[in-house]
Scaffold this active site. Structure first.
Site, PDB file in Angstrom:
ATOM      1  N   SER A   9       0.848  -1.190   0.000  1.00  0.00           N
ATOM      2  CA  SER A   9       0.000   0.000   0.000  1.00  0.00           C
ATOM      3  C   SER A   9       0.883   1.239   0.000  1.00  0.00           C
ATOM      4  O   SER A   9       1.683   1.431   0.937  1.00  0.00           O
ATOM      5  CB  SER A   9      -0.880   0.025   1.246  1.00  0.00           C
ATOM      6  OG  SER A   9      -1.345   1.349   1.475  1.00  0.00           O
ATOM      7  N   HIS A  34      -0.929  -1.128  -4.399  1.00  0.00           N
ATOM      8  CA  HIS A  34      -2.224  -0.846  -3.754  1.00  0.00           C
ATOM      9  C   HIS A  34      -2.310   0.647  -3.483  1.00  0.00           C
ATOM     10  O   HIS A  34      -1.430   1.233  -2.857  1.00  0.00           O
ATOM     11  CB  HIS A  34      -2.373  -1.639  -2.453  1.00  0.00           C
ATOM     12  CG  HIS A  34      -3.721  -1.505  -1.803  1.00  0.00           C
ATOM     13  ND1 HIS A  34      -4.837  -2.162  -2.280  1.00  0.00           N
ATOM     14  CD2 HIS A  34      -4.126  -0.772  -0.734  1.00  0.00           C
ATOM     15  CE1 HIS A  34      -5.876  -1.847  -1.510  1.00  0.00           C
ATOM     16  NE2 HIS A  34      -5.473  -1.010  -0.564  1.00  0.00           N
ATOM     17  N   ASP A  36      -4.402   3.680  -2.028  1.00  0.00           N
ATOM     18  CA  ASP A  36      -5.471   4.010  -1.069  1.00  0.00           C
ATOM     19  C   ASP A  36      -6.002   5.426  -1.250  1.00  0.00           C
ATOM     20  O   ASP A  36      -5.352   6.387  -0.873  1.00  0.00           O
ATOM     21  CB  ASP A  36      -4.929   3.844   0.359  1.00  0.00           C
ATOM     22  CG  ASP A  36      -4.887   2.404   0.791  1.00  0.00           C
ATOM     23  OD1 ASP A  36      -3.880   1.990   1.389  1.00  0.00           O
ATOM     24  OD2 ASP A  36      -5.867   1.687   0.513  1.00  0.00           O
ATOM     25  N   MET A  38      -8.509   8.264  -0.261  1.00  0.00           N
ATOM     26  CA  MET A  38      -9.333   8.661   0.883  1.00  0.00           C
ATOM     27  C   MET A  38      -9.794  10.107   0.708  1.00  0.00           C
ATOM     28  O   MET A  38      -9.007  10.962   0.310  1.00  0.00           O
ATOM     29  CB  MET A  38      -8.526   8.528   2.184  1.00  0.00           C
ATOM     30  CG  MET A  38      -8.013   7.128   2.444  1.00  0.00           C
ATOM     31  SD  MET A  38      -7.067   7.068   3.986  1.00  0.00           S
ATOM     32  CE  MET A  38      -6.419   5.401   3.898  1.00  0.00           C
ATOM     33  N   HIS A  68      -8.116   1.393  -4.349  1.00  0.00           N
ATOM     34  CA  HIS A  68      -9.064   1.136  -3.271  1.00  0.00           C
ATOM     35  C   HIS A  68      -9.744   2.463  -2.948  1.00  0.00           C
ATOM     36  O   HIS A  68      -9.148   3.340  -2.316  1.00  0.00           O
ATOM     37  CB  HIS A  68      -8.291   0.576  -2.061  1.00  0.00           C
ATOM     38  CG  HIS A  68      -9.120   0.437  -0.828  1.00  0.00           C
ATOM     39  ND1 HIS A  68      -8.547   0.194   0.410  1.00  0.00           N
ATOM     40  CD2 HIS A  68     -10.459   0.505  -0.619  1.00  0.00           C
ATOM     41  CE1 HIS A  68      -9.508   0.131   1.315  1.00  0.00           C
ATOM     42  NE2 HIS A  68     -10.672   0.308   0.723  1.00  0.00           N
ATOM     43  N   MET A  70     -11.874   4.716  -0.950  1.00  0.00           N
ATOM     44  CA  MET A  70     -12.532   4.972   0.322  1.00  0.00           C
ATOM     45  C   MET A  70     -13.156   6.364   0.219  1.00  0.00           C
ATOM     46  O   MET A  70     -12.688   7.334   0.842  1.00  0.00           O
ATOM     47  CB  MET A  70     -11.519   4.879   1.465  1.00  0.00           C
ATOM     48  CG  MET A  70     -11.070   3.454   1.727  1.00  0.00           C
ATOM     49  SD  MET A  70      -9.572   3.337   2.713  1.00  0.00           S
ATOM     50  CE  MET A  70      -8.339   3.459   1.408  1.00  0.00           C
ATOM     51  N   MET A 139     -11.385  -5.813   4.687  1.00  0.00           N
ATOM     52  CA  MET A 139     -10.594  -4.952   5.547  1.00  0.00           C
ATOM     53  C   MET A 139     -10.387  -5.653   6.882  1.00  0.00           C
ATOM     54  O   MET A 139     -11.356  -6.050   7.536  1.00  0.00           O
ATOM     55  CB  MET A 139     -11.316  -3.615   5.781  1.00  0.00           C
ATOM     56  CG  MET A 139     -11.463  -2.744   4.547  1.00  0.00           C
ATOM     57  SD  MET A 139      -9.905  -2.341   3.772  1.00  0.00           S
ATOM     58  CE  MET A 139      -9.115  -1.397   5.071  1.00  0.00           C
ATOM     59  N   GLY A 144      -8.807   3.973   6.874  1.00  0.00           N
ATOM     60  CA  GLY A 144      -8.424   5.372   7.074  1.00  0.00           C
ATOM     61  C   GLY A 144      -6.958   5.559   7.390  1.00  0.00           C
ATOM     62  O   GLY A 144      -6.402   6.633   7.135  1.00  0.00           O
ATOM     63  N   GLY A 146      -2.822   3.604   7.941  1.00  0.00           N
ATOM     64  CA  GLY A 146      -1.915   2.470   7.957  1.00  0.00           C
ATOM     65  C   GLY A 146      -1.413   2.230   9.369  1.00  0.00           C
ATOM     66  O   GLY A 146      -1.694   3.004  10.289  1.00  0.00           O
ATOM     67  N   GLY A 147      -0.682   1.139   9.554  1.00  0.00           N
ATOM     68  CA  GLY A 147      -0.037   0.879  10.834  1.00  0.00           C
ATOM     69  C   GLY A 147      -0.946   0.379  11.950  1.00  0.00           C
ATOM     70  O   GLY A 147      -0.551   0.364  13.120  1.00  0.00           O
ATOM     71  N   ASP A 177      -6.629  -6.612   3.728  1.00  0.00           N
ATOM     72  CA  ASP A 177      -6.014  -5.288   3.779  1.00  0.00           C
ATOM     73  C   ASP A 177      -6.058  -4.714   5.192  1.00  0.00           C
ATOM     74  O   ASP A 177      -7.124  -4.401   5.705  1.00  0.00           O
ATOM     75  CB  ASP A 177      -6.798  -4.377   2.815  1.00  0.00           C
ATOM     76  CG  ASP A 177      -6.234  -2.994   2.700  1.00  0.00           C
ATOM     77  OD1 ASP A 177      -6.806  -2.188   1.950  1.00  0.00           O
ATOM     78  OD2 ASP A 177      -5.219  -2.708   3.372  1.00  0.00           O
ATOM     79  N   GLY A 178      -4.860  -4.635   5.797  1.00  0.00           N
ATOM     80  CA  GLY A 178      -4.788  -3.961   7.097  1.00  0.00           C
ATOM     81  C   GLY A 178      -4.107  -4.826   8.138  1.00  0.00           C
ATOM     82  O   GLY A 178      -4.642  -5.866   8.518  1.00  0.00           O
TER      83      GLY A 178
HETATM   84  C1  DX5 Z   1      -6.350   1.525   5.351  1.00  0.00           C
HETATM   85  C2  DX5 Z   1      -5.853   1.144   3.972  1.00  0.00           C
HETATM   86  C3  DX5 Z   1      -4.830   0.041   4.024  1.00  0.00           C
HETATM   87  C4  DX5 Z   1      -3.586   0.435   4.795  1.00  0.00           C
HETATM   88  C5  DX5 Z   1      -2.754  -0.781   5.087  1.00  0.00           C
HETATM   89  O1  DX5 Z   1      -7.521   2.284   5.218  1.00  0.00           O
HETATM   90  O2  DX5 Z   1      -6.914   0.700   3.170  1.00  0.00           O
HETATM   91  O3  DX5 Z   1      -4.463  -0.319   2.693  1.00  0.00           O
HETATM   92  O4  DX5 Z   1      -2.825   1.357   4.056  1.00  0.00           O
HETATM   93  O5  DX5 Z   1      -1.687  -0.366   5.878  1.00  0.00           O
HETATM   94  P1  DX5 Z   1      -0.961  -1.391   6.875  1.00  0.00           P
HETATM   95  O6  DX5 Z   1      -0.493  -2.541   6.038  1.00  0.00           O
HETATM   96  O7  DX5 Z   1       0.159  -0.585   7.462  1.00  0.00           O
HETATM   97  O8  DX5 Z   1      -2.002  -1.807   7.893  1.00  0.00           O
HETATM   98 ZN    ZN Z   2      -6.395  -0.219   1.159  1.00  0.00          ZN
END
Ligand code: DX5
Ligand code: ZN
Length: 221
Positions: A9, A34, A36, A38, A68, A70, A139, A144, A146-147, A177-178
């Site tokens: 991502s 990937h 993201d 938002m 993706h 969102m 998910m 919203g 990462g981490g 994802d996540g």
């Molecule tokens: C969260 C994103 C994920 C996120 C994954 O809303 O859709 O793709 O970036 O990040 P990690 O792998 O750090 O959980």
């Molecule tokens: Zn994602």
């Protein structure tokens, strides 16, 4: 591409050198980018739009880009991302006024289409579209950021979706994802996933090839 797809991502990438970082992670063995998106409306964060997708294509990134969305509403961004070089576009069913029409719009613009399920989103949204999706994204965190930590309840949801995909007889990718890490990716694959989004697990490491190789070694077990 191998039967298991690793999709870093870019939310966790170095945005000051995004093209180089994406090129580096692909050379390190990743399969898919990937992406993201938002809007600070559907999710409480704001990232990037079609122009960044186009910039990666102009930079020379040829790997599949897995967008993706969102965002809410969904449809207005589909043509723009398709034109900007998206390969796959997935969206959250709660964010679309007409799920079937949004899926058709993605396909009309030449991309593969999928639905994204938040941890508490029920699977009944699949009931009338299993013949229309190319990918289903579960998910394993609330969207919203990462981490975050992997939500274990996702494993049972993965098993349910895997059963539905197998019963459909269609070649539908099951993406997660996540919170995907080296130490949980094997368990996630055993539950039925075949495409793995990992942001912080990969981009936080100095050696992308090493962490991707570790993930593949876990998947080969
Ligand atoms: C969260 C994103 C994920 C996120 C994954 O809303 O859709 O793709 O970036 O990040 P990690 O792998 O750090 O959980
Ligand atoms: Zn994602």
């Amino acid at each position: 591409m191998s039967s298991f797809l690793i999709a870093p991502s870019i939310l966790s990438a170095d945005f000051a050198r995004l093209g180089e970082d994406v090129e580096r992670v692909l050379k390190a063995g990743a399969d898919v980018v990937h992406f993201d998106v938002m809007d600070n409306h559907y999710v409480p964060n704001l990232t990037f739009g079609p122009m960044i997708c186009q910039a990666l294509r102009d930079y020379g990134i040829t790997a599949p880009i897995d967008v993706h969305l969102m965002v809410k509403p969904v449809d207005s961004l589909i043509p723009a991302f398709a034109k900007a070089g998206a390969s796959i576009i997935t969206f959250h069913p709660e964010a679309s006024e007409h799920i079937d029409r949004s899926l058709a719009l993605i396909k009309e613009h030449g991309c593969q289409a999928g639905l994204v399920f938040n941890p508490a989103t029920p699977l009944h949204y699949l009931d009338y579209v299993m013949d229309k999706v190319d990918q289903i994204l579960l998910m394993s965190v609330n969207p919203g950021f990462g981490g975050q930590s992997f939500i274990p309840a996702t494993l049972d949801k993965l098993r349910q979706v895997r059963a539905r995909i197998d019963a459909s007889g269609r070649d539908i990718r099951l993406e997660v994802d996540g919170g995907v890490k080296v130490d949980n990716i094997a368990e996630i694959a055993a539950a039925g996933a075949d495409m793995f989004v990992a942001g912080s697990a990969i981009f936080s490491q100095p050696d992308y090839a090493a962490v991707i190789a570790e993930m593949r070694a876990e998947l080969a077990k």
